[in-house]
Write a protein that holds these residues in place. Structure first.
Motif, PDB file in Angstrom:
ATOM      1  N   ASN A  38      20.574   2.824  11.105  1.00  0.00           N
ATOM      2  CA  ASN A  38      20.689   1.718  12.059  1.00  0.00           C
ATOM      3  C   ASN A  38      21.722   0.274  10.717  1.00  0.00           C
ATOM      4  N   THR A  39      21.669  -0.181  11.694  1.00  0.00           N
ATOM      5  CA  THR A  39      22.561  -1.903  10.914  1.00  0.00           C
ATOM      6  C   THR A  39      21.827  -2.712  10.729  1.00  0.00           C
ATOM      7  N   CYS A  40      21.705  -2.960   9.513  1.00  0.00           N
ATOM      8  CA  CYS A  40      21.017  -3.997   8.199  1.00  0.00           C
ATOM      9  C   CYS A  40      21.751  -5.047   8.959  1.00  0.00           C
ATOM     10  N   GLU A  41      20.778  -6.267   9.414  1.00  0.00           N
ATOM     11  CA  GLU A  41      20.520  -7.789  10.406  1.00  0.00           C
ATOM     12  C   GLU A  41      21.291  -8.677   9.308  1.00  0.00           C
ATOM     13  N   GLU A  42      21.038  -8.442   7.987  1.00  0.00           N
ATOM     14  CA  GLU A  42      21.550  -9.236   6.568  1.00  0.00           C
ATOM     15  C   GLU A  42      23.234  -9.203   6.127  1.00  0.00           C
ATOM     16  N   CYS A  43      23.682  -7.928   6.171  1.00  0.00           N
ATOM     17  CA  CYS A  43      24.913  -7.566   5.523  1.00  0.00           C
ATOM     18  C   CYS A  43      25.768  -6.674   6.395  1.00  0.00           C
ATOM     19  N   LYS A  44      25.209  -5.979   7.578  1.00  0.00           N
ATOM     20  CA  LYS A  44      25.469  -6.081   9.394  1.00  0.00           C
ATOM     21  C   LYS A  44      25.969  -4.001   8.424  1.00  0.00           C
ATOM     22  N   LYS A  45      25.640  -3.471   7.472  1.00  0.00           N
ATOM     23  CA  LYS A  45      26.719  -2.204   7.436  1.00  0.00           C
ATOM     24  C   LYS A  45      25.281  -1.632   8.033  1.00  0.00           C
ATOM     25  N   PRO A  46      25.871  -0.332   8.407  1.00  0.00           N
ATOM     26  CA  PRO A  46      25.339   0.314   8.320  1.00  0.00           C
ATOM     27  C   PRO A  46      23.973   0.911   7.161  1.00  0.00           C
ATOM     28  N   ILE A  47      22.554   1.501   7.418  1.00  0.00           N
ATOM     29  CA  ILE A  47      21.893   1.652   6.318  1.00  0.00           C
ATOM     30  C   ILE A  47      21.578   2.829   6.375  1.00  0.00           C
ATOM     31  N   GLY A  48      22.445   3.705   4.756  1.00  0.00           N
ATOM     32  CA  GLY A  48      22.375   4.541   4.489  1.00  0.00           C
ATOM     33  C   GLY A  48      21.028   5.805   4.684  1.00  0.00           C
ATOM     34  N   ALA A  49      21.886   7.514   5.049  1.00  0.00           N
ATOM     35  CA  ALA A  49      20.559   7.881   4.329  1.00  0.00           C
ATOM     36  C   ALA A  49      20.054   8.145   3.122  1.00  0.00           C
ATOM     37  N   ASP A  50      20.167   7.053   2.245  1.00  0.00           N
ATOM     38  CA  ASP A  50      19.913   7.431   0.978  1.00  0.00           C
ATOM     39  C   ASP A  50      19.368   6.090   0.593  1.00  0.00           C
ATOM     40  N   CYS A  51      19.598   4.801   1.817  1.00  0.00           N
ATOM     41  CA  CYS A  51      18.710   4.020   1.368  1.00  0.00           C
ATOM     42  C   CYS A  51      17.399   3.720   1.985  1.00  0.00           C
ATOM     43  N   LYS A  52      16.017   2.803   1.222  1.00  0.00           N
ATOM     44  CA  LYS A  52      15.572   1.986   2.559  1.00  0.00           C
ATOM     45  C   LYS A  52      15.696   1.234   3.379  1.00  0.00           C
ATOM     46  N   ASP A  53      15.039   1.735   4.791  1.00  0.00           N
ATOM     47  CA  ASP A  53      15.269   1.595   6.241  1.00  0.00           C
ATOM     48  C   ASP A  53      13.751   0.632   6.369  1.00  0.00           C
ATOM     49  N   LEU A  54      13.878  -0.772   6.255  1.00  0.00           N
ATOM     50  CA  LEU A  54      13.344  -1.929   6.061  1.00  0.00           C
ATOM     51  C   LEU A  54      12.715  -2.939   7.245  1.00  0.00           C
ATOM     52  N   SER A  55      12.058  -2.376   8.608  1.00  0.00           N
ATOM     53  CA  SER A  55      12.009  -2.729   9.740  1.00  0.00           C
ATOM     54  C   SER A  55      10.726  -3.763  10.457  1.00  0.00           C
ATOM     55  N   TYR A  56      10.950  -4.996  10.825  1.00  0.00           N
ATOM     56  CA  TYR A  56      10.400  -5.700  11.209  1.00  0.00           C
ATOM     57  C   TYR A  56      10.745  -6.299  12.998  1.00  0.00           C
ATOM     58  N   LYS A  57       9.939  -6.306  13.923  1.00  0.00           N
ATOM     59  CA  LYS A  57       9.790  -6.413  15.487  1.00  0.00           C
ATOM     60  C   LYS A  57      11.707  -5.489  15.696  1.00  0.00           C
ATOM     61  N   ASP A  58      11.786  -4.604  15.750  1.00  0.00           N
ATOM     62  CA  ASP A  58      12.696  -3.443  16.090  1.00  0.00           C
ATOM     63  C   ASP A  58      14.502  -4.071  15.146  1.00  0.00           C
ATOM     64  N   ARG A  59      13.663  -4.710  13.832  1.00  0.00           N
ATOM     65  CA  ARG A  59      15.105  -5.594  13.073  1.00  0.00           C
ATOM     66  C   ARG A  59      14.746  -4.643  12.309  1.00  0.00           C
ATOM     67  N   HIS A  60      16.007  -4.155  11.638  1.00  0.00           N
ATOM     68  CA  HIS A  60      16.735  -3.390   9.888  1.00  0.00           C
ATOM     69  C   HIS A  60      17.090  -4.004   8.935  1.00  0.00           C
ATOM     70  N   TRP A  61      16.495  -4.061   7.743  1.00  0.00           N
ATOM     71  CA  TRP A  61      17.429  -4.913   6.754  1.00  0.00           C
ATOM     72  C   TRP A  61      17.434  -3.364   5.882  1.00  0.00           C
ATOM     73  N   HIS A  62      17.907  -3.746   4.579  1.00  0.00           N
ATOM     74  CA  HIS A  62      18.318  -2.855   3.309  1.00  0.00           C
ATOM     75  C   HIS A  62      18.047  -3.555   2.792  1.00  0.00           C
ATOM     76  N   GLU A  63      16.847  -2.749   1.372  1.00  0.00           N
ATOM     77  CA  GLU A  63      16.462  -3.510   0.749  1.00  0.00           C
ATOM     78  C   GLU A  63      16.409  -4.065  -0.379  1.00  0.00           C
ATOM     79  N   THR A  64      17.766  -4.303  -0.420  1.00  0.00           N
ATOM     80  CA  THR A  64      18.336  -4.938  -0.844  1.00  0.00           C
ATOM     81  C   THR A  64      18.567  -6.707  -0.326  1.00  0.00           C
TER      82      THR A  64
END
Length: 279
Positions: A38-64
């Motif tokens: 998934n693409t991070c809503e904040e930085c617009k970069k992919p959320i890699g497999a080694d990162c925690k994917d936080l989601s809210y209403k079908d939107r996604h963010w890196h933990e940071t």
């Protein structure tokens, strides 16, 4: 010969490499991230497999990247609110958007139960009856002079008492002889039918419908023997303690109307001059 173990997408060997299973198929990390991350809503970069994917209403963010839009503090494992696609911590949301309690003047925090009435808001515990000081909650209430009262307190303090049943009149009601009545309590003394909205009269301070009053008190017509109410413009003739409806005051012999005419009497009969000339 050793069986091959390749990436399901790029077909490169996965022996000795990190891989990810997706629907029972192995992928190298690069292919998995390109295909499924998934693409991070904040930085617009992919959320890699080694990162925690936080989601809210079908939107996604890196933990940071998951932080308050206004103060930038992290929202990870903290309560938050959404406003116009932005996420806000409860403090920023409250300061910017939350309503203030009309009683204690403090902010009504998101997720807190509140009461609303005529554009004002209260904490549930602050929306109380002015008289008994108990929370009104979802019960009925009555406003009076910018104060709110539960129905029992309003009735005790302000409502008029019905003359008949002695209970409070909260809506409608009837005034008779400067005294208040419930509509359902203001009834005919004789037949007990409701008099509200009906024609009625009274005798000895008791109210009667026209039918009961006529049957009980009105004199009877000497012609048709029906009661003469004298109400509502009813016209009648009186003579020697007897009364007639205008339509019944006729010559006994020829039935000529005697209203406005001369007449003669023979015993209890009323006669026109023509029929009575031989008396």
């Amino acid at each position: 010969m050793t069986e091959r173990f390749d990436c399901h997408h790029c077909k490169e060997s996965l022996f000795g490499k990190k891989y990810i299973l997706k629907e029972d198929s192995p992928y190298c990390v690069k292919c998995y991230e390109n295909l499924y991350s998934n693409t991070c809503e904040e930085c617009k970069k992919p959320i890699g497999a080694d990162c925690k994917d936080l989601s809210y209403k079908d939107r996604h963010w890196h933990e940071t990247c998951f932080h308050c839009f206004q103060c930038k503090n992290s929202l990870v494992d903290k309560p938050f609110a959404a406003k116009e696609e932005h996420l806000l911590c409860t403090d920023c949301y409250s300061n910017e958007y939350s309503s203030k309690c009309n009683e204690c003047k403090k902010t009504i925090m998101p997720g807190t139960r509140k009461m609303e009435y005529k554009g004002n808001s209260w904490h549930e515990t602050c929306f109380i009856c002015y008289r008994c000081q108990q929370p009104i909650g979802t019960k009925s209430f009555i406003p009076k002079d910018n104060q709110n009262f539960c129905v029992p307190c309003y009735e005790k303090q302000f409502a008029m008492q019905c003359v008949q049943c002695k209970k409070a009149i909260t809506t409608g009601g009837v005034t008779y002889r400067e005294q208040p009545w419930h509509k359902e309590c203001f009834v005919c003394t004789g037949c007990k039918k409701q008099l509200s909205g009906q024609r009625f009269t009274s005798r000895d301070e008791f109210a009667y419908c026209l039918s009961c009053f006529c049957n009980l008190y009105a004199k009877k017509c000497a012609g048709c023997t029906n009661p003469i109410s004298g109400l509502g413009g009813t016209k009648y003739i009186s003579f020697e303690e007897r009364q007639w409806h205008n339509d019944c005051f006729n010559c006994k012999k020829c039935s000529l109307s005697l209203v406005g005419r001369g007449f003669l009497t023979e015993r209890d009969d009323i006669l026109c001059p023509e029929c009575g000339k031989d008396i």
